[in-house]
Design an enzyme around this catalytic site. Structure first.
Site, mmCIF file in Angstrom:
data_model
loop_
_atom_site.group_PDB
_atom_site.id
_atom_site.type_symbol
_atom_site.label_atom_id
_atom_site.label_comp_id
_atom_site.label_asym_id
_atom_site.label_seq_id
_atom_site.Cartn_x
_atom_site.Cartn_y
_atom_site.Cartn_z
ATOM 1 N N CYS A 78 -11.039 3.351 0.342
ATOM 2 C CA CYS A 78 -9.598 3.519 0.540
ATOM 3 C C CYS A 78 -9.251 2.619 1.709
ATOM 4 C CB CYS A 78 -9.291 4.976 0.865
ATOM 5 S SG CYS A 78 -7.603 5.266 1.449
ATOM 6 N N ASP A 92 0.868 -1.189 0.000
ATOM 7 C CA ASP A 92 0.000 0.000 0.000
ATOM 8 C C ASP A 92 0.898 1.230 0.000
ATOM 9 O OD1 ASP A 92 -2.365 1.590 0.222
ATOM 10 O OD2 ASP A 92 -1.987 1.833 2.349
ATOM 11 N N SER A 93 0.306 2.372 -0.335
ATOM 12 C CA SER A 93 1.053 3.620 -0.239
ATOM 13 C C SER A 93 1.553 3.849 1.181
ATOM 14 C CB SER A 93 0.150 4.787 -0.631
ATOM 15 O OG SER A 93 -0.947 4.844 0.260
ATOM 16 N N HIS A 151 -7.142 2.805 3.955
ATOM 17 C CA HIS A 151 -6.874 3.483 5.226
ATOM 18 C C HIS A 151 -8.154 3.682 6.045
ATOM 19 C CE1 HIS A 151 -3.009 4.596 3.351
ATOM 20 N NE2 HIS A 151 -2.610 5.095 4.506
ATOM 21 N N CYS A 211 -4.307 -1.146 -2.209
ATOM 22 C CA CYS A 211 -4.458 0.301 -2.340
ATOM 23 C C CYS A 211 -5.427 0.546 -3.491
ATOM 24 C CB CYS A 211 -3.091 0.920 -2.635
ATOM 25 S SG CYS A 211 -3.131 2.693 -2.922
ATOM 26 N N GLU A 254 -1.832 8.030 8.535
ATOM 27 C CA GLU A 254 -0.367 7.887 8.442
ATOM 28 C C GLU A 254 0.335 8.418 9.688
ATOM 29 O OE1 GLU A 254 1.819 6.487 5.915
ATOM 30 O OE2 GLU A 254 -0.110 5.531 5.517
#
Ligand code: DGL
Length: 303
Positions: A209, A36-37, A211, A99, A177
């Site tokens: 997403c 993932d990012s 996240h 992602c 993040e």
């Protein structure tokens, strides 16, 4: 005909489909790569571990370059390919692109270039259209995902007779993040995205997403039980299981579930923190350097 509403305007992007390359002979004991990012793919890793406890996993967080949702298309494709190649070099037998943004933007392209099976993720528009009773559903995803041709096609395919309110979640990836999943600022931001959906009669919210599943408690505080949250991580784990079975690549039983190997292009402190607090996995994080065409200039500057 689907009824689709963007909560902000977004231009369509192009995408291409391609055939799969030949799969080399791989070892069933080899790890599955998950990428993932940043930290969002941990929500997919959680589902994969629950569904496939025998599988070894290498997880790569490209946190140095997150968020992807604010990057250009070429940058996302460049990083996805470089990380996919790196994972193949580490011996990965399959790759989960955990992602939505990287999947929407570059999975077709990267699939052509990697010799292993790729499993992508996409916003749960189909389950939302099946479940919504009010026929109004919200979608929270990155700007890049929402404007992609792949997402627009998904809406066209599954959104018949359902109104979709598409909202870019600016700022949400950045919050996760930094391990912020519940500060007053984050709640206010979430409320500014979700309240208009509730006001418009939405009863379902697609978490588009990876996240965002970590924000479920904050979303519940705002919406109570007025929104059914759609998270596709369990479906992705099942898809991975099917692909491994079909390829004869499912890992044989092991005595104990292996610890994931965590890698980050950043210092990894937040990856370790989130994995420990939300997944109860206390494992070290390796800092890895994964060069790519678009980051070469920054890399040589940093060296
Ligand atoms: N977890 C990624 C996704 O599912 C976040 C993308 C980003 O870094 O903006 O889209």
């Amino acid at each position: 005909m689907a009824s689709i509403e963007s909560m902000t305007a977004s231009p369509p992007a192009s995408s291409a489909l391609s055939s799969l390359p030949a799969i080399p002979s791989l070892d069933p004991r080899a790890p599955v790569g998950i990428f993932d990012s940043g930290l969002g793919g941990l929500s997919v890793l959680r589902a994969v571990r629950a569904q496939l406890p025998n599988e070894a996993i290498i997880y790569v967080a490209d946190s140095l370059y997150a968020p992807y949702g604010e990057r250009d298309d070429d940058f996302i494709a460049d990083r996805t390919l470089a990380i996919g190649e790196w994972l193949v070099a580490q011996g990965a037998k399959a790759l989960v692109v955990a992602c939505n943004t990287a999947t929407a933007q570059s999975i077709a392209l990267v699939r052509e270039k990697l010799p292993i099976q790729l499993i992508g993720v996409e916003p749960g528009v189909k389950p939302a259209a099946l479940q919504s009773r009010s026929r109004v559903a919200g979608v929270l995803a990155t700007q890049v995902t929402l404007r992609s041709a792949r997402f627009q096609a998904l809406l066209e395919r599954h959104a018949a007779d359902c109104r979709f309110l598409c909202q870019p979640g600016h700022g949400l990836v950045q919050a996760v993040e930094r391990c912020d999943i519940g500060s007053p600022e984050l709640r206010a931001l979430l409320e500014s995205y979700i309240q208009p959906m509730l006001d418009a009669g939405a009863d379902t919210l697609v978490l588009g997403c990876t996240h965002y599943p970590f924000l479920d408690a904050a979303i519940r505080d705002i919406a109570g039980d007025r929104l059914t949250l759609i998270d596709t991580s369990i479906a992705i784990a099942r898809q991975l299981e099917r692909v491994l079975d079909q390829q004869g690549l499912s890992s044989p039983g092991r005595d104990a579930a292996p610890q994931p190997r965590f890698c980050s292009t950043s210092d990894g402190a937040h990856l370790r923190q989130l994995a420990a607090t939300l997944l109860q996995i206390d494992a070290p994080v390796e800092r890895v350097h994964i060069p790519s065409r678009r980051t070469a200039a920054t890399d040589s500057h940093a060296a």
